[in-house]
Design a protein around this motif. Sequence first.
Motif: not given
Length: 223
Positions: A8-14, A92-96, A119-121
Amino acid sequence: MIRLGDLESALGYRFRQPGHLIEALCHRSWAADYGGASNERLEFLGDTILQMVVTNFIYEEYPRFAEGKMAQLRSSVVNKKVLYLIAQELDLGVYLSLGAGEEATGGREKTSILADAMEAVIGAVYLDGGLTAADELIMERWEERIRAEAREPGRRDYKSRLNVALGQEAGRVRYEVTFSGPDHDRLYTAWAFLGDQELGKGSGGSKREAEQQAASQSIDLIA
């Protein structure tokens, strides 16, 4: 332990509803092995939102571009390759969540899996926070790519750029490529060499893509 808060921090969205993000990270192989929903519906939604946001930006920012040029610009930045690169930037691969088969065959690095998950994110952010949140996420990652491609179409031909950077030495550049995975979802890995010296390494869903990524890393090394 993997923490979704880091993503979420990397995305900048909570996320207000973390279940949206969890679903976005759930590959169909996980759903087949353990049950539950996969990220395929969110992938479909995210693809549509990404296309719309990028199309709107191009339309507003480049009023002199004809339809064909706008379409070409959009296709150069909205594709599996760019989605894969952005997914890599986010780790992203780490979180799959992957099934046993995909886990065993390097699914966390596969171009198609990472691109689809990205795309799903986007779809998950849209569901959770609306179009404004999705727009902010997309433009944070895509705006500079769009502007750079508009300024210099084809600038991502890293192999040609590497040859230019090396000048007379360009004739000594060679690439070695290997691949893994089934025919329908292969992961290619390429190494760029100057003579016997390794310059860079890259991976992708095709031989060409892997070589381009290896050339890109090589440019960074010799710059």
